[in-house]
Design an enzyme around this catalytic site. Structure first.
Site, PDB file in Angstrom:
ATOM      1  N   ARG A  50       0.812  -1.221   0.000  1.00  0.00           N
ATOM      2  CA  ARG A  50       0.000   0.000   0.000  1.00  0.00           C
ATOM      3  C   ARG A  50       0.841   1.264   0.000  1.00  0.00           C
ATOM      4  NH1 ARG A  50      -4.861  -1.374   4.176  1.00  0.00           N
ATOM      5  NH2 ARG A  50      -4.861  -3.533   3.554  1.00  0.00           N
ATOM      6  N   LYS A 149       1.170 -19.053   6.259  1.00  0.00           N
ATOM      7  CA  LYS A 149       0.385 -19.350   7.439  1.00  0.00           C
ATOM      8  C   LYS A 149       0.228 -18.084   8.277  1.00  0.00           C
ATOM      9  CE  LYS A 149       2.203 -20.179  11.429  1.00  0.00           C
ATOM     10  NZ  LYS A 149       3.198 -19.297  12.049  1.00  0.00           N
ATOM     11  N   HIS A 241       3.512 -26.090  12.245  1.00  0.00           N
ATOM     12  CA  HIS A 241       4.852 -26.676  12.290  1.00  0.00           C
ATOM     13  C   HIS A 241       4.919 -27.975  13.094  1.00  0.00           C
ATOM     14  CE1 HIS A 241       5.689 -22.848  10.646  1.00  0.00           C
ATOM     15  NE2 HIS A 241       5.930 -22.196  11.752  1.00  0.00           N
TER      16      HIS A 241
HETATM   17  C1  BG6 Z   1       6.707 -18.872  12.702  1.00  0.00           C
HETATM   18  C2  BG6 Z   1       5.981 -18.420  13.942  1.00  0.00           C
HETATM   19  O1  BG6 Z   1       5.841 -19.550  11.844  1.00  0.00           O
HETATM   20  O2  BG6 Z   1       7.781 -19.726  13.062  1.00  0.00           O
HETATM   21  C3  BG6 Z   1       6.944 -17.715  14.887  1.00  0.00           C
HETATM   22  O3  BG6 Z   1       4.931 -17.550  13.585  1.00  0.00           O
HETATM   23  C4  BG6 Z   1       8.135 -18.584  15.171  1.00  0.00           C
HETATM   24  O4  BG6 Z   1       6.294 -17.346  16.086  1.00  0.00           O
HETATM   25  C5  BG6 Z   1       8.763 -19.108  13.891  1.00  0.00           C
HETATM   26  O5  BG6 Z   1       9.076 -17.809  15.892  1.00  0.00           O
HETATM   27  C6  BG6 Z   1       9.844 -20.140  14.180  1.00  0.00           C
HETATM   28  O6  BG6 Z   1      10.518 -20.428  13.008  1.00  0.00           O
HETATM   29  P1  BG6 Z   1      12.059 -20.871  13.020  1.00  0.00           P
HETATM   30  O7  BG6 Z   1      12.359 -21.164  11.590  1.00  0.00           O
HETATM   31  O8  BG6 Z   1      12.833 -19.732  13.590  1.00  0.00           O
HETATM   32  O9  BG6 Z   1      12.126 -22.086  13.899  1.00  0.00           O
END
Ligand code: BG6
Length: 490
Positions: A50, A149, A241
């Site tokens: 935007r 997500k 995850h």
């Molecule tokens: C994201 C979450 O999807 O994954 C975060 O929204 C989180 O809150 C992150 O910190 C963790 O990802 P990674 O790759 O750092 O383990």
């Protein structure tokens, strides 16, 4: 040696181009793929958001995003070539008068060339942006749409998003990202399980006592407090995850790596997950919020202090769940999941704990169990703990030590960030590391039950000091069954 096979020429439009995800992940990922010679020079990378921003300002924003993390390896000549692919198109993609013609003119429009629309925006905008893309005639057979997500906040909202997107794009053009699936070590889970015949005979209730999946983070919620407070650990980490890790650990061997073979096996696990009643949620789950404490030697405020809200928040920053999979392979084997912010250390790990030997001929000293510890990040490693005789006189001593496969000691290549792999997969049209619609919805169904159960129970949250391993109630979840979380450091 890693080899980078160039992808075909593509166009990508990133909506939300001035946001955090674009800055921290998407632009650096594209730049790294460029540096490795994977992106053809006639590809186009269009940023859209935007904010009004000049081409120069966007270039400067992109440069600093790509520079962070490149350190001393920065190559100005490479950057200049990459920068020629970039352009910025300020517009509100959901507005009736959005200048779609200008955006279309900036796309190559070459038939057969992948044209990717990456929605790095708030999920509530997904449907309206897709509708606008459809109206502008940009949902051609070459178009692909990437959704970050969270897809919704519960099953109903996820369905509404999926329906809205499906009205414009066919399912095979929809790439739902869970970046954990792009991590090298997460992909290795499948190789470990299905390229080693050794594990399959012991990978079931016959030999496995229980499984632990931990994703702990030392970071707090910082700048993301507003989003996080409306989400919480269950929606932010478990729904996506953690359940993906559980699926990859528990699924049946797929017939091939073909996208639908893999995704079909994962969804069977989600369907077999036992759903929670309030009583079960009370017994088998823990939710908690961090209070102030010391993380890696630094004093940090508690979650409530980090929020600007006036009313005390009931959002969990930690969750532990005893999940059960009702199928032949896993009946009776608990899967303990645990994730939290502001914990002692950053660690993602899967522990498969095997059953003890049926009888110890060494008496009390031979009773330790075998464990397969899969360290996903950091200090990536696979360790199989076995018992050996400690050498030397003084009586028989049995020690538990790991057969140790450390990534750092075996591989010198840089591990590409998850987004690098996933973005190139979108260009290649490979959906296997993306979530299918029914997968996302099945995960929400299970999570919704748990949220409803918690709402019905209406119990106060537990707390844990920042810098700890979580609340004692999470330890009790295992201790009452004679088990304990695996806390050994690598
Ligand atoms: C994201 C979450 O999807 O994954 C975060 O929204 C989180 O809150 C992150 O910190 C963790 O990802 P990674 O790759 O750092 O383990």
């Amino acid at each position: 040696m890693a080899e980078f096979i160039p992808v075909e020429t593509f166009d990508i439009v990133i909506f939300g181009a001035t946001g955090d995800l674009t800055q921290r992940k998407l632009l650096p990922a594209l730049y790294h793929r460029w540096l490795d010679g994977q992106i053809p020079a006639d590809s186009r990378i269009l940023g859209s958001a935007r904010s009004e921003m000049s081409q120069e300002a966007f270039q400067a924003f992109a440069k600093s995003a790509c520079k962070d993390g490149s350190g001393a390896d920065w190559d100005e000549a490479q950057w200049t070539e990459f920068a020629a692919l970039l352009s910025y198109h300020g517009m509100d993609a959901t507005a009736a008068n959005a200048p779609w013609d200008e955006l279309k003119a900036a796309l190559s429009g070459v038939p057969g060339r992948p044209c990717i629309f990456y929605l790095a925006t708030a999920p509530r905008l997904y449907v309206s942006i897709c509708q606008a893309l459809g109206k502008a005639g940009l949902n051609s057979p070459d178009a692909r749409v990437v959704l970050e997500k969270p897809i919704g906040t519960d099953l109903a909202s996820a369905k509404a998003i999926n329906d809205g997107v499906a009205a414009v794009f066919e399912e095979k053009a929809v790439y739902r990202i869970d970046h954990y699936l792009g991590k090298e070590t997460v992909q290795n889970l499948m190789v470990l399980r299905f390229a080693n015949a050794l594990f399959e005979p012991v990978w079931s209730r016959a030999e496995v006592d229980h499984v632990q999946i931990t994703v702990s983070e030392s970071l707090g919620v910082d700048q993301r407090a507003d989003y996080y407070d409306s989400s919480g650990a269950l929606r932010d980490m478990v729904q996506n995850h953690m359940l993906q890790l559980l699926c990859l650990t528990a699924m049946e061997p797929p017939g091939s790596m073909h996208e639908n073979d893999v995704r079909t096996e994962k969804i069977k696990v989600l369907h077999a997950l036992r759903r929670f009643t309030p009583q079960e949620a009370k017994e088998k789950t823990v939710r908690a919020q961090y209070t102030s404490g010391l993380v890696e030697g630094k004093a940090v405020p508690g979650y409530l202090e980090a929020l600007s809200a006036d009313t005390p928040s009931k959002t969990e920053t930690f969750v532990a769940v005893l999940a059960e999979i009702d199928n032949w392979r896993w009946a009776g084997v608990p899967f303990y999941l645990r994730t939290g912010k502001r914990m002692r250390e950053r660690k993602s790990e899967i522990v498969i704990q095997f059953k003890p030997a049926p009888h110890s001929i060494f008496g009390d000293i031979g009773t330790a169990v075998n464990r397969l510890v899969i360290r996903l990040q950091p200090k990536e490693a696979v360790r199989l703990y076995i018992q050996i005789k400690e050498p030397g006189p003084g009586g028989l001593r049995v020690k538990s030590l790991p057969l140790d496969l450390s990534y750092a000691e075996n591989f010198t290549t840089r591990y590409p960030d998850a987004y690098e792999r996933l973005l190139m997969d979108v260009v290649r049209g490979n959906l296997s590391l993306f979530m299918r619609r029914d997968e996302v919805e099945a995960a929400w169904r299970w999570v919704d039950d748990l949220i409803n159960a918690w709402t019905e129970l209406d119990e106060p949250l537990d707390t844990y000091p920042a810098g700890s391993n979580g609340p004692s109630s999470a330890d009790f979840l295992l201790r009452r069954e004679g088990r304990a979380w695996w806390e050994t450091n690598i």
